[in-house]
Design an enzyme around this catalytic site. Structure first.
Site, PDB file in Angstrom:
ATOM      1  N   LYS A  79      39.680  46.179  46.835  1.00  0.00           N
ATOM      2  CA  LYS A  79      40.077  45.119  45.909  1.00  0.00           C
ATOM      3  C   LYS A  79      41.520  45.395  45.496  1.00  0.00           C
ATOM      4  O   LYS A  79      41.903  46.561  45.285  1.00  0.00           O
ATOM      5  CB  LYS A  79      39.141  45.160  44.698  1.00  0.00           C
ATOM      6  CG  LYS A  79      39.291  44.017  43.709  1.00  0.00           C
ATOM      7  CD  LYS A  79      38.252  44.169  42.581  1.00  0.00           C
ATOM      8  CE  LYS A  79      38.268  43.002  41.600  1.00  0.00           C
ATOM      9  NZ  LYS A  79      37.233  43.150  40.547  1.00  0.00           N
ATOM     10  N   SER A 154      34.607  38.878  39.911  1.00  0.00           N
ATOM     11  CA  SER A 154      36.012  38.776  40.279  1.00  0.00           C
ATOM     12  C   SER A 154      36.323  39.379  41.649  1.00  0.00           C
ATOM     13  O   SER A 154      37.337  39.043  42.240  1.00  0.00           O
ATOM     14  CB  SER A 154      36.870  39.471  39.220  1.00  0.00           C
ATOM     15  OG  SER A 154      36.600  40.861  39.202  1.00  0.00           O
ATOM     16  N   SER A 178      31.350  41.857  38.236  1.00  0.00           N
ATOM     17  CA  SER A 178      32.346  41.483  39.247  1.00  0.00           C
ATOM     18  C   SER A 178      32.105  42.038  40.646  1.00  0.00           C
ATOM     19  O   SER A 178      32.750  41.612  41.592  1.00  0.00           O
ATOM     20  CB  SER A 178      33.744  41.906  38.789  1.00  0.00           C
ATOM     21  OG  SER A 178      34.201  41.014  37.803  1.00  0.00           O
TER      22      SER A 178
END
Ligand SMILES: [Zn+2]
Lengths: 488, 480
Positions: A79, A154, A178
């Site tokens: 990420k 997310s 997330s």
């Protein structure tokens, strides 16, 4: 054969038997991304040269007969809120659009030490604030199962990349769901470990007391392998837990016989999509049929979790994001003096959701409001933790939905922040309590994956993986990959 | 109306740990700009602080030396405010659970001992430094040097127990003395390792409620603190006497003009939005740890002063001066151990030794004359081998050449002439050679004696025993 379709542990077997090379595996994954990423848009930054160079090093090691780790030569993605020395780390924010960290996160170092191959940095909601990746400052990632839908957030890029075959595994961060939400929406396995299990050093902070890094994988065994590679105490993170890291694959095949499974009634909220609720209840029945014991439990403070989260997380965020001021790094706006420079830098650099949360958090900490909001939230957090303590006095794990619905349409909730916040209602409590929670595919509704949540007490990751593995092996959800039109 | 002054002081002191409070960077003063930095103290995205255990130990040492209660459970908090020298735009500090609380120290002013309460001592990180291209108001740009960012600080907050600027100065001197004794800080105000903010208010004598206070910042020496408070005391008294109102505000001290100036209005007090630092775990200290640190504390200035007064019979004043710093007191103890008489040792230490140290800008720890050598020289004075006057010459030679007193006395022939016969002859010769002075003396001009003594000293190159010269001269002049 399409190597990118395989699991890490399958590729590892082929690699050790010298049936394929790490370079071939990496090439396959890179080629897949070349063909689908224009559609899915998982990545903010791709690093094919570095990935191939690393794969080559692994092949050389294998040729020399050196011992390598289970993740050696297996391509994964990070990420883009995890620092990578010399590689842009943007947090999907314009304010860090050109930020190149001079240092590596601890997980980056650990993965390098494990000879893992990193193919790129995945998209996210700006600063990990969101549930759909629509808050990315750059572009929206698409759900591989239906490109009109969100991949969840997310860590949407990390989930989509694994589901689309653009990475075999990936890392996300989970502050309120997330990792688990995109895992559920994208039909892959995602795990939020115990708070402190994985070092946060080098993870760009959203809400420090809730953030936790964890893996995405195509199946439970891969999830266990990645977790093993990134876990462990780190003296650079004072909140990291100093406890030995077990072999997370050791208990996978132990079954669920005699295991007590709790069903927290508060997690089955009104307005749930019927197919989702049905899938979770059916999954529980199956686990019971496999020998688990079902206990209904009550977690009375669950209803306050969302409000508590949005006070604590935004309060911490308002302070954590203070450093993006245009002085030392990141985007700088033009200003005639220091204050106008601050204002321009932040107004231009931060998107609307980040600005909204900074304002919420600033308000919650302001004198005169602190006691009523922030302090009260801390107290409720303690009550929520006690709910979990009580529940885990009775049961080994809890099973609940990840989200009330399957993946929603892009644009469906962007105008309604509260509706977006409600998506996380089932995932937030475990962040507040710091306990580990896993998202496992447990069915489909109209061709969209459904995620089941397995929550356990502190440091019970091995048990969560054991339950998940037992269920997974009775199904073929993990053998399905989304059909995506490849573009040459 | 008569007013009473109420003063409280906030002292910030930089701790002399080798590394910064939350990272491994050096705390060394100076260095090229932005060379003592790393991702952590630069506040880059993703970094986390780790508490330097030495800082905690120093804080506890300080708390114990200031008679504080040490908290078994304390924590860090974030103080949020925007300033370009603060890379994270929050300072990691301690808010509601400081490491030390409720202590005191004793000061001596005008021969009276007074106890000043210490509210709290807490740990925090220092900020960086802005370098402006011009003056603060007309600079086109400013540059930031982050070398000091993250240097550990202790903030020591006094109770509003101080009543005069003189007491304030005595309090600061005492703080400095204690901090240097326990070896936690260099206390160099000029390098910013000791800083002071002063709160001052006035109230009518007899009134219990405090008046509105002003906070004075930017005071760079103890003397300046006293002057700034004296100025502010006068200013506030004038305002109040004319029926005016004191505004709660921060004022800066302009040392060259000798005035305090309003900086910003504190009525719209800044909201620092303190909250617990989530990146650090609470600090838990057990009694065993505290006791171990207590046992490692050296003898503190008050105890040492009392001991020296009792054991060596020194006056309170002499003992105070000698025990003001630990190295000075150590030097004194070494002199006594080497056999020096206490009063003479004290006089030499406060006199010639301090004078030469100041002239050479030296710390007593690098004094070129070791205590044993000075004690040996003092013994020579006592035995009458050299005169007190010659001794100053001998001491200077010891300082410059590094030789011992007996060697210098021998080499330069400085042994005191105490032989009555030999000296008598010289006295007689001088009397014979200066009939005019003798006449003056006989005419009642006492001054003439001084001239004759000078002549004798010149002839003996200063070696004549002065008491003996005086006696012999008187005898021979008056014929007794
Ligand atoms: Zn540093």
């Amino acid at each position: 054969m399409d190597l990118f379709r395989l699991k890490a542990h399958e590729l590892q077997q082929k690699l050790f038997r010298r049936e394929v090379s790490a370079v071939e595996i990496t090439q396959s994954v890179l080629a897949r991304a070349d063909k689908v990423d224009s559609t899915i848009q998982s990545f903010i930054t791709r690093t094919p040269e570095a990935a191939l160079a690393q794969a080559k090093r692994v092949d050389e090691k294998l040729a020399r007969g050196e011992a390598v780790s289970p993740l050696a030569g297996i391509p994964g993605a990070l990420k883009d809120n995890m620092c990578t020395k010399g590689v842009k780390t943007t947090c999907a924010s314009k304010i860090l659009a050109n930020f190149v960290p001079p240092y590596d996160a601890t997980i980056t170092e650990k993965l390098a030490a494990a000879d893992a191959v990193i193919v790129g940095k995945a998209n996210l909601d700006e600063f990990a604030m969101g549930s759909s990746t629509e808050n990315s400052g750059f572009f929206v990632t698409r759900n591989p199962w239906d490109t009109d839908r969100v991949p969840g957030g997310s860590s949407g890029g990390s989930g989509a990349a694994v589901a689309a075959g653009e990475a075999i595994w990936s890392l996300g961060s989970d502050t309120g769901g997330s990792i688990r939400l995109p895992a559920a929406y994208c039909g892959v396995v995602g795990l939020k470990p115990t708070y402190g299990r994985v070092s946060r050093y080098g993870l760009v902070a959203y809400a420090s007391s809730l953030d936790q890094i964890g893996p995405f994988a195509r199946d439970v065994r891969d999830c266990a392998l990645v977790l093993g590679a990134i876990s462990g105490h780190d003296r650079r993170d004072s909140t990291s837990i100093n406890a030995p890291v077990p072999d997370y694959t050791a208990k996978l095949e132990s079954g669920v016989k005699g295991l007590k499974i709790g069903l927290p009634r508060e997690y089955f909220v009104a307005g749930m999509q019927p197919e989702v609720e049905a899938a979770i209840r059916r999954s529980i029945d199956e686990l019971v049929a496999m020998g688990a014991e079902l206990v209904e439990v009550s977690m009375p403070h669950t209803q306050y979790a969302l409000a508590t989260y949005y006070l604590i997380a935004t309060a911490e965020a308002s302070s954590n994001l203070g450093r993006y001021d245009g002085v030392g790094f990141g985007h700088r706006g033009e200003g005639s003096d220091i204050v106008s420079m601050y204002k321009r830098s932040r107004a231009e650099g931060f998107g609307p959701e980040v600005q909204r949360r900074i304002m919420l958090g600033t308000y919650a900490l302001s004198s005169g409001y602190y006691d009523a909001y922030y302090l009260k939230a801390l107290k409720v957090r303690t009550l929520i933790k006690q709910d979990f303590d009580r529940a885990f006095g009775q049961v080994d794990v809890l099973i609940a939905p990840i989200a009330p619905t399957t993946a929603f349409k892009i644009g469906e909730k962007v105008e309604d922040p509260l509706a977006m916040y409600l998506v996380d209602v089932c995932t937030i409590p475990s962040n507040l309590a710091g306990v580990p929670a896993l998202s496992l595919p447990c069915g489909f509704a109209d061709g969209l994956p459904i995620g089941m949540q397995i929550i356990g007490p502190h440091l019970s990751e091995a048990t969560l993986l054991q339950v998940a593995y037992t269920f997974e092996q009775a199904h073929d959800y993990h053998k399905q990959l989304a059909a995506i039109r490849e573009v040459d | 109306m008569k007013f009473e002054t109420v003063i409280g002081l906030e002292v910030h002191t930089e701790l002399k740990t080798a590394s910064k409070i939350f990272c491994g960077c050096t705390t060394e003063f100076g260095g090229d700009q932005n060379t003592h930095v790393c991702p952590v103290c630069l506040g880059l995205p993703g970094v986390l602080p780790v508490l330097n255990e030495k800082v905690l130990e120093f804080a506890i040492r300080t708390g114990l030396a200031l008679n504080c209660k040490i908290s078994h459970y304390s924590k860090f908090d974030r103080k949020n405010y925007y300033y370009p020298d603060l890379p994270k735009n929050f300072q990691t500090s301690q808010y509601d659970l400081p490491i030390c609380e409720g202590g005191y120290l004793d000061i001596e002013v005008g021969g009276e001992t007074k106890r000043i309460g210490i509210t709290r001592v807490h740990m925090e990180e220092d900020a960086g430094k802005l370098v402006h291209s011009g003056t603060i108001s007309n600079s086109e740009y400013a540059l930031v040097d982050y070398n000091r960012t993250g240097v550990p600080l202790l903030e020591i907050v006094s109770e509003p127990d101080i009543r005069t600027p003189e007491e304030a100065k005595a309090y600061l001197e005492k703080i400095k003395s204690i901090l240097s004794y326990i070896d936690v800080s260099d206390c160099k105000m000029e390098e910013g390792s000791l800083r002071c903010d002063a709160n001052i208010s006035l109230r009518p004598v007899g009134q219990e409620q405090f008046g509105t206070k002003a906070e004075i910042k930017n005071v760079n020496s103890f003397k300046a603190v006293q002057r700034a408070l004296e100025y502010e005391q006068e200013r506030q008294e004038e305002v109040l006497s004319e029926g005016g109102r004191i505004i709660q505000e921060t004022r800066t001290w302009d040392d060259s003009r000798g005035v305090t100036l309003s900086m910003r209005n504190k009525e719209q007090a800044q909201d620092y939005r303190y909250f617990p630092e989530p990146d650090l775990v609470p600090i838990v200290v057990d009694s065993e740890q505290i006791e171990a640190i207590r046992r490692s504390l050296p003898e503190l200035p008050d105890a040492r002063k009392a001991r020296i007064m009792k054991e060596q019979g020194l006056s309170a004043y002499d003992a105070e001066v000698i025990t003001a710093t630990r190295p000075m007191a150590d030097y004194f103890d070494a002199l006594i151990a080497a056999g020096a008489e206490a009063k003479a040792a004290a006089n030499w230490l406060m006199g010639e030794v301090s004078k030469l140290l100041n002239a050479c800008s030296l710390d007593i720890r690098s004094c070129p004359v070791p205590p044993a050598n000075l004690a040996e020289m003092i013994a020579l004075i006592e035995k009458g081998t050299i005169s007190g006057k010659i001794a100053k010459t001998v001491f200077e030679a010891m300082w410059n050449e590094g030789k011992t007193a007996p060697v210098i006395v021998k080499e330069q022939g400085l042994v005191q002439m105490s032989d009555e016969g030999e000296l008598g002859n010289i006295v007689e010769a001088v009397i014979a050679a200066n009939p005019q002075s003798v006449a003056d003396f006989n005419a009642g001009k006492e001054k003439a004696v001084g001239f004759l003594v000078g002549q004798i000293m010149r002839q003996t190159k200063g070696r004549a025993n002065p008491e003996l010269v005086n006696r012999l001269l008187k005898e021979k002049l008056t014929g007794k």
